[in-house]
Design an enzyme around this catalytic site. Structure first.
Site, PDB file in Angstrom:
ATOM      1  N   SER A 148       0.857  -1.187   0.000  1.00 54.56           N
ATOM      2  CA  SER A 148       0.000   0.000   0.000  1.00 54.56           C
ATOM      3  C   SER A 148       0.890   1.234   0.000  1.00 54.56           C
ATOM      4  O   SER A 148       2.021   1.198   0.512  1.00 54.56           O
ATOM      5  CB  SER A 148      -0.897   0.015   1.239  1.00 54.56           C
ATOM      6  OG  SER A 148      -1.592   1.238   1.350  1.00 54.56           O
TER       7      SER A 148
ATOM      8  N   TYR B 206      -2.171  -0.492  10.326  1.00 53.68           N
ATOM      9  CA  TYR B 206      -2.226  -0.862   8.909  1.00 53.68           C
ATOM     10  C   TYR B 206      -0.948  -0.404   8.213  1.00 53.68           C
ATOM     11  O   TYR B 206      -0.306  -1.177   7.492  1.00 53.68           O
ATOM     12  CB  TYR B 206      -3.454  -0.245   8.257  1.00 53.68           C
ATOM     13  CG  TYR B 206      -3.581  -0.575   6.785  1.00 53.68           C
ATOM     14  CD1 TYR B 206      -4.077  -1.808   6.375  1.00 53.68           C
ATOM     15  CD2 TYR B 206      -3.201   0.342   5.812  1.00 53.68           C
ATOM     16  CE1 TYR B 206      -4.185  -2.119   5.020  1.00 53.68           C
ATOM     17  CE2 TYR B 206      -3.301   0.046   4.461  1.00 53.68           C
ATOM     18  CZ  TYR B 206      -3.798  -1.187   4.077  1.00 53.68           C
ATOM     19  OH  TYR B 206      -3.904  -1.481   2.736  1.00 53.68           O
TER      20      TYR B 206
END
Length: 239
Positions: free
Chosen positions: A132, A143
């Site tokens: 990501s 995350y």
């Protein structure tokens, strides 16, 4: 026909990737927890292997890889796509943090550990890890931490396997319209699926999709104080 494992194949990027690969003639081994959703994806492809899998379970990962190898005696590709998001604040509870680390980081490591000996024996194969942009710019709490770590692991494994015939690629999507975001003004998961297909055929070090996020990544490295100012308190506000 190539045999490729796709985790998180029941929805979003995983589903789009499985459909794209399957329609191009690949035998896709579909892995996710929701068997009914996997069966629906398999029906659209026409030729796929459904293996309901909880990637948090080491035994389930071993069973998935064993089933994939049964198809044709080899494994040509692994797409580590399964992942979850959650609260972006450091105050997120321990259960959420542990689950995110297990799914986003530990599971890809276990899957690579399971397929690498097979691919080395073959002298070929391709691993694609879905990272990501949040793994380059710390704005999403745990995350981001898992994606930063996955980036480091991907770099390490790529270097470890140099010269073996096994390619390792990290794909770093920005904001994409998936179940995690649910924003229709964003590019669809097919954008990432196209990058995955390309990386399986011709492994590269890193692919950012869409490309516009490269500017933010460069800024994060060259002008960290500016990025701190732009993103100050935003992560916690979304948590």
């Amino acid at each position: 026909m190539p045999v490729v494992i796709v985790t998180g194949a029941s929805s979003g990027i995983g589903r789009a990737t499985a459909l794209r690969l399957g329609r191009a003639g690949t035998t896709v081994v579909l892995a996710a927890r929701r068997a009914d959703h996997l069966e629906a994806v398999a029906a659209e492809i026409g030729s796929a292997v459904v293996v309901p899998t909880d990637v948090r379970d080491p035994a389930a990962i071993e069973a998935l890889v064993a089933r994939a190898r049964e198809v044709d005696g080899r494994i040509d590709g692994l797409v580590n796509n399964a992942g979850i998001g959650g609260k972006t604040t450091v105050l997120a509870d321990d259960d959420m943090v542990t689950q995110m680390v297990d799914i986003n980081l530990v599971a890809p490591i276990r899957l690579m550990r399971a397929v690498v000996p097979i691919m080395r024996e073959q002298g070929s194969g391709s691993i694609v890890n879905i990272g990501s942009v949040a793994g380059e710019i710390g704005i999403a709490g745990t995350y981001s931490a898992t994606k930063f770590a996955l980036r480091g692991m991907t770099d390490s494994v790529r270097r470890e396997l140099a010269g073996t015939g096994v390619g390792v690629t990290l794909i770093e999507p920005g904001f994409i319209n998936t179940d995690l975001t649910r924003r229709t003004n964003l590019p669809g998961p097919e954008t990432v699926a196209a990058a995955v297909e390309s990386a399986l055929r011709r492994p590269r070090r890193r692919i950012v999709v869409p490309w516009k996020y490269r500017a933010a990544m460069v800024a994060a490295g060259a002008l960290p104080a500016l990025v701190d100012h732009l993103y100050a308190k935003r992560a916690a506000g979304r948590g």
